[in-house]
Design a protein around this motif. Structure first.
Motif, PDB file in Angstrom:
ATOM      1  N   ARG A  80       0.807  -1.109   0.044  1.00 48.26           N
ATOM      2  CA  ARG A  80      -0.027  -0.117   0.086  1.00 48.26           C
ATOM      3  C   ARG A  80       1.111   1.106   0.192  1.00 48.26           C
ATOM      4  O   ARG A  80       1.884   1.208   0.911  1.00 48.26           O
ATOM      5  CB  ARG A  80      -0.911  -0.177   1.247  1.00 48.26           C
ATOM      6  CG  ARG A  80      -1.782  -1.165   1.419  1.00 48.26           C
ATOM      7  CD  ARG A  80      -2.769  -1.031   0.125  1.00 48.26           C
ATOM      8  NE  ARG A  80      -3.859  -2.050   0.003  1.00 48.26           N
ATOM      9  CZ  ARG A  80      -3.659  -3.054  -0.748  1.00 48.26           C
ATOM     10  NH1 ARG A  80      -2.782  -3.076  -1.421  1.00 48.26           N
ATOM     11  NH2 ARG A  80      -4.853  -4.052  -0.751  1.00 48.26           N
ATOM     12  N   LEU A  81       0.405   2.040  -0.870  1.00 50.35           N
ATOM     13  CA  LEU A  81       1.380   3.332  -0.952  1.00 50.35           C
ATOM     14  C   LEU A  81       0.862   4.430   0.222  1.00 50.35           C
ATOM     15  O   LEU A  81      -0.217   4.672   0.552  1.00 50.35           O
ATOM     16  CB  LEU A  81       1.137   4.078  -2.221  1.00 50.35           C
ATOM     17  CG  LEU A  81       1.438   3.301  -3.580  1.00 50.35           C
ATOM     18  CD1 LEU A  81       1.049   4.102  -4.935  1.00 50.35           C
ATOM     19  CD2 LEU A  81       2.863   3.043  -3.531  1.00 50.35           C
ATOM     20  N   ASP A  82       1.773   4.803   1.061  1.00 52.24           N
ATOM     21  CA  ASP A  82       1.597   5.772   2.100  1.00 52.24           C
ATOM     22  C   ASP A  82       2.348   6.870   2.059  1.00 52.24           C
ATOM     23  O   ASP A  82       2.447   7.886   2.716  1.00 52.24           O
ATOM     24  CB  ASP A  82       1.792   5.325   3.289  1.00 52.24           C
ATOM     25  CG  ASP A  82       3.114   4.422   3.618  1.00 52.24           C
ATOM     26  OD1 ASP A  82       3.947   4.583   2.628  1.00 52.24           O
ATOM     27  OD2 ASP A  82       3.340   3.697   4.392  1.00 52.24           O
ATOM     28  N   ARG A  83       3.435   7.161   0.869  1.00 44.37           N
ATOM     29  CA  ARG A  83       4.218   8.322   0.933  1.00 44.37           C
ATOM     30  C   ARG A  83       4.132   8.556  -0.652  1.00 44.37           C
ATOM     31  O   ARG A  83       4.073   7.690  -1.739  1.00 44.37           O
ATOM     32  CB  ARG A  83       5.615   8.061   1.041  1.00 44.37           C
ATOM     33  CG  ARG A  83       6.055   7.928   2.520  1.00 44.37           C
ATOM     34  CD  ARG A  83       7.369   7.663   3.023  1.00 44.37           C
ATOM     35  NE  ARG A  83       8.287   8.264   1.973  1.00 44.37           N
ATOM     36  CZ  ARG A  83       9.422   7.993   1.616  1.00 44.37           C
ATOM     37  NH1 ARG A  83      10.003   6.994   2.745  1.00 44.37           N
ATOM     38  NH2 ARG A  83      10.312   8.649   0.702  1.00 44.37           N
ATOM     39  N   TYR A  84       4.155   9.710  -0.968  1.00 41.66           N
ATOM     40  CA  TYR A  84       3.758  10.208  -2.430  1.00 41.66           C
ATOM     41  C   TYR A  84       4.960  10.994  -3.131  1.00 41.66           C
ATOM     42  O   TYR A  84       4.674  11.794  -4.020  1.00 41.66           O
ATOM     43  CB  TYR A  84       2.566  10.963  -2.425  1.00 41.66           C
ATOM     44  CG  TYR A  84       1.563  10.205  -1.592  1.00 41.66           C
ATOM     45  CD1 TYR A  84       0.958   8.907  -2.243  1.00 41.66           C
ATOM     46  CD2 TYR A  84       0.910  10.577  -0.487  1.00 41.66           C
ATOM     47  CE1 TYR A  84       0.179   8.218  -1.594  1.00 41.66           C
ATOM     48  CE2 TYR A  84      -0.115   9.883   0.340  1.00 41.66           C
ATOM     49  CZ  TYR A  84      -0.547   8.904  -0.324  1.00 41.66           C
ATOM     50  OH  TYR A  84      -1.348   7.765   0.151  1.00 41.66           O
TER      51      TYR A  84
ATOM     52  N   GLY B 211       7.186   6.634  -3.022  1.00 39.58           N
ATOM     53  CA  GLY B 211       7.681   6.488  -1.566  1.00 39.58           C
ATOM     54  C   GLY B 211       8.602   5.518  -1.623  1.00 39.58           C
ATOM     55  O   GLY B 211       9.675   5.440  -2.215  1.00 39.58           O
ATOM     56  N   ASP B 212       8.199   4.347  -0.528  1.00 41.66           N
ATOM     57  CA  ASP B 212       9.265   3.377  -0.502  1.00 41.66           C
ATOM     58  C   ASP B 212       9.143   2.228  -1.425  1.00 41.66           C
ATOM     59  O   ASP B 212       9.929   1.222  -1.504  1.00 41.66           O
ATOM     60  CB  ASP B 212       9.278   2.744   0.933  1.00 41.66           C
ATOM     61  CG  ASP B 212       9.640   3.910   1.828  1.00 41.66           C
ATOM     62  OD1 ASP B 212      10.429   4.717   1.799  1.00 41.66           O
ATOM     63  OD2 ASP B 212       8.925   3.818   3.045  1.00 41.66           O
ATOM     64  N   HIS B 213       8.290   2.108  -2.342  1.00 39.15           N
ATOM     65  CA  HIS B 213       7.844   1.101  -2.971  1.00 39.15           C
ATOM     66  C   HIS B 213       8.300   1.233  -4.540  1.00 39.15           C
ATOM     67  O   HIS B 213       7.877   2.200  -5.129  1.00 39.15           O
ATOM     68  CB  HIS B 213       6.335   0.961  -3.061  1.00 39.15           C
ATOM     69  CG  HIS B 213       5.645   0.512  -1.873  1.00 39.15           C
ATOM     70  ND1 HIS B 213       5.991  -0.826  -1.311  1.00 39.15           N
ATOM     71  CD2 HIS B 213       5.153   1.267  -0.866  1.00 39.15           C
ATOM     72  CE1 HIS B 213       5.315  -0.813   0.130  1.00 39.15           C
ATOM     73  NE2 HIS B 213       4.831   0.573   0.024  1.00 39.15           N
TER      74      HIS B 213
ATOM     75  N   GLU C  91      -3.971  -0.271  -7.186  1.00 43.87           N
ATOM     76  CA  GLU C  91      -3.304   0.705  -6.014  1.00 43.87           C
ATOM     77  C   GLU C  91      -2.535   1.816  -6.606  1.00 43.87           C
ATOM     78  O   GLU C  91      -2.628   2.940  -5.972  1.00 43.87           O
ATOM     79  CB  GLU C  91      -2.108  -0.126  -5.298  1.00 43.87           C
ATOM     80  CG  GLU C  91      -1.764   0.546  -4.021  1.00 43.87           C
ATOM     81  CD  GLU C  91      -2.907   0.950  -2.896  1.00 43.87           C
ATOM     82  OE1 GLU C  91      -2.176   1.650  -2.081  1.00 43.87           O
ATOM     83  OE2 GLU C  91      -3.871   0.631  -3.081  1.00 43.87           O
TER      84      GLU C  91
ATOM     85  N   HIS D 182      -4.077   6.213  -6.582  1.00 44.12           N
ATOM     86  CA  HIS D 182      -3.141   7.476  -5.865  1.00 44.12           C
ATOM     87  C   HIS D 182      -2.535   8.350  -6.915  1.00 44.12           C
ATOM     88  O   HIS D 182      -2.004   9.198  -6.638  1.00 44.12           O
ATOM     89  CB  HIS D 182      -2.119   6.773  -5.042  1.00 44.12           C
ATOM     90  CG  HIS D 182      -2.492   6.348  -3.913  1.00 44.12           C
ATOM     91  ND1 HIS D 182      -2.828   4.854  -3.902  1.00 44.12           N
ATOM     92  CD2 HIS D 182      -2.518   6.582  -2.806  1.00 44.12           C
ATOM     93  CE1 HIS D 182      -3.178   4.650  -2.645  1.00 44.12           C
ATOM     94  NE2 HIS D 182      -3.033   5.292  -1.855  1.00 44.12           N
TER      95      HIS D 182
ATOM     96  N   LYS E 126      -0.400  18.171  -2.872  1.00 46.79           N
ATOM     97  CA  LYS E 126      -0.124  17.027  -4.040  1.00 46.79           C
ATOM     98  C   LYS E 126       1.361  16.915  -4.556  1.00 46.79           C
ATOM     99  O   LYS E 126       1.701  18.063  -4.695  1.00 46.79           O
ATOM    100  CB  LYS E 126      -1.212  16.963  -5.201  1.00 46.79           C
ATOM    101  CG  LYS E 126      -2.632  17.045  -4.409  1.00 46.79           C
ATOM    102  CD  LYS E 126      -3.526  16.914  -5.442  1.00 46.79           C
ATOM    103  CE  LYS E 126      -5.036  17.092  -5.085  1.00 46.79           C
ATOM    104  NZ  LYS E 126      -5.370  16.032  -3.735  1.00 46.79           N
TER     105      LYS E 126
END
Length: 590
Positions: free
Chosen positions: A328-332, A396-398, A407, A411, A522
């Motif tokens: 899951r993406l939590d940083r952008y 993010g980290d992904h 997913e 976003h 954003k």
């Protein structure tokens, strides 16, 4: 048939079990039908005897009636699949294709024209479902009934049986020739049909341009050439089938004539009764009937097979792999790390060549540079259009290879340079970004994108239909609806591909204000050719030949007196250009 059967199983999809049970019923019915003719011969033989044994005759008749009852029950099972499941097979196929196309990597999807996909989901699915619902049962009858009847005729009179055994196999090379030619011709026809469908879609969508260029009607060379090629391919395919079809049909008729001649000579010699000869002739005619039908249906067999192969090609396509479906993406923030990318593996030069940069979260980054430098490719890779040949794209980290496409799409909001609106209302086109949005939320997004002003002047307001591809709206209006859609989605990452290209100066100011409002919340990536629209960007990346050649703010890049400064000077100088009007030159010509 083995290959066709495998493809039919693909077509039958969720109805495979019912399809197989119906095939078994068809096999049983065909055996019962052929056996009934053998029993009929026994009944006729008994009735032709001078001293009829009524018990034996009634036994033969009971067996005959029982076999026909079995055949009727089997045919009911077969017909229930043909007429009840055909629509379901087509529906399952189209839904399955839709699911595959939805999951297909965009790079692969873009290789297929709209017309070709329309032909695939339309005509090819119809032919494929026909294979699963009709063709298979015809083939079972054509294979089983003649085989059993030949055995019956051989058992009754080996001489007439040998005639049929000797002549009918001679037709097989011609039948095989029909199959080969039909297969080659119909595959070429399928390609020609797809090309013609693509040109028809192109013609309809491009009519305004074609009219302006005087290329409509007979002058539309691209469409005309495609239709002529389609006609030529179909004609050549039909001509190639004529001779083998005539020879195969004639051979079957010849077999019956020779069988009758042999039977007549046996009657003259007193070694065969007339009623028995009549029964054998009926069996021979019945034997030739499914073979003749099969010969006539070979083109349909091959058409179905060609359609099934095209469907299987799409069904076998694999979506991009996902290393961690639960990610899951939590940083952008977005980062490109030494990314190399080619659209085709055999391309000598990559579109992106070791490109690295970072888009900080909640910032505005602009990509500028000449056409073809790789700007749009960068924005596509953020949505995982395809995976890079080497390097990585991260949110993010992904690494995006770890994240499911759904997913990512959740976003990321995209405003394309070429806006596509669906033939629905303005409200529906905006709300598709967030189907559960209220009318108030849709209107708020429309106001932010400067849509509300022109919508309020329309007779039906937000319920006005935009027409195919948004044709009822101007280019600037379509662009603003597209931006309103992105605003309503409220995704944390926004990609804007030349968002103000089609706007007049008044609309550009309003849209620019809406974009500015997004920056604080954003991660925004803007592709721009008009440099005046990105002066306030947090960073500007100059992209040339797939590489970042300069980066910085507007002022920093001007101070560096590099490529960006040259582009800025060229664009500001262009504003002073004037086109001399004919009226201004008239006195000089006078």
């Amino acid at each position: 048939m083995k290959r066709l059967f495998r493809l039919m199983m693909v077509a039958a999809a969720s109805r495979r079990a019912h399809f197989l049970s119906s095939l078994r019923a068809s096999l049983a019915g065909s055996l019962a039908q052929a056996a009934a003719y053998g029993v009929l011969i026994g009944l006729i033989h008994e009735l032709a005897r001078p001293d009829i044994d009524s018990t034996a005759a009634w036994t033969w008749f009971a067996a005959f009636a029982a076999l026909y009852a079995v055949e009727a029950l089997c045919r009911l099972k077969e017909l229930s699949f043909q007429y009840e499941d055909w629509a379901r097979v087509m529906s399952d196929l189209r839904l399955g294709l839709g699911e595959k196309l939805r999951a297909m990597p965009l790079r692969e999807l873009e290789k297929r024209s709209a017309g070709d996909l329309s032909a695939l989901v339309g005509g090819n699915v119809s032919y494929a479902s026909m294979a699963a619902s009709h063709i298979a049962f015809l083939f079972v009858q054509a294979a089983v009934v003649p085989l059993v009847l030949i055995l019956v005729v051989l058992a009754v009179d080996w001489r007439i049986g040998l005639v049929l055994v000797a002549i009918l196999p001679a037709t097989l090379p011609f039948v095989r020739g029909i199959q080969r030619r039909a297969g080659t011709g119909l595959r070429a026809s399928n390609e020609a049909d797809g090309a013609a469908a693509a040109r028809i879609v192109e013609y309809v969508q491009g009519l305004p341009v074609l009219r302006a260029a005087g290329q409509v009607g007979a002058s539309s060379r691209r469409l005309d050439d495609a239709l002529k090629h389609q006609t030529q391919v179909m004609s050549e395919s039909q001509r190639s089938l004529t001779l083998p079809s005539i020879v195969a049909t004639t051979s079957m008729q010849l077999a019956i004539v020779v069988a009758v001649a042999v039977g007549a000579s046996l009657v003259f010699d007193g070694r065969l009764s007339v009623p028995l000869l009549a029964a054998l002739v009926v069996a021979a005619v019945k034997l030739a009937e499914p073979l003749a039908n099969a010969t006539a249906m070979i083109a349909v067999f091959e058409l179905s097979e060609a359609s099934l192969e095209r469907i299987e090609e799409v069904m076998k396509s694999e979506p991009l792999g996902v290393d961690d479906p639960d990610a899951r993406l939590d940083r952008y923030d977005v980062a490109f790390d030494d990314v190399v990318f080619r659209y085709r593996p055999d391309d000598a030069e990559p579109v992106l060549d070791g490109i690295s940069f970072t888009l900080p979260a909640r910032s505005l980054t602009a990509l500028v540079g000449p056409s073809g430098s790789g700007k749009t490719t960068i924005s596509k890779l953020v949505t995982r259009y395809a995976d890079p040949d080497s390097g990585s794209v991260r949110i993010g980290d992904h690494d995006l290879r770890q994240v499911a496409p759904t997913e990512i799409y959740r976003h990321v909001a995209v405003v394309f340079q070429d806006v596509y609106l669906f033939d629905d209302t303005i409200r529906a086109n905006i709300a598709m970004a967030r189907p559960g949005a209220t009318d108030e939320e849709v209107e708020a997004a429309a106001r932010a994108a400067n849509v509300h002003e022109f919508v309020s002047r329309l007779p039906h307001g937000y319920d006005t239909r935009v027409g195919e591809i948004g044709g009822a709206l101007s280019g600037g209006e379509r662009q603003r609806v597209s931006i309103a859609r992105a605003i309503l989605k409220d995704a944390p990452i926004v990609l804007l591909d030349e968002p103000t290209a089609a706007l007049d100066s008044g609309s550009e100011v309003a849209v620019q204000q809406a974009i500015d409002a997004l920056v604080a919340r954003k991660t925004v990536l803007v592709i721009a050719h008009r440099l005046s629209t990105v002066i306030g960007a947090d960073q500007i990346l100059v992209i040339e030949e797939g590489r970042v050649t300069e980066r910085g703010t507007h002022d920093e890049l001007l101070d560096s007196r590099g490529r960006y400064a040259d582009m800025w000077a060229a664009q500001t100088g262009a504003r002073q250009w004037r086109v001399a009007g004919a009226a201004a030159e008239a006195p000089a010509r006078g």
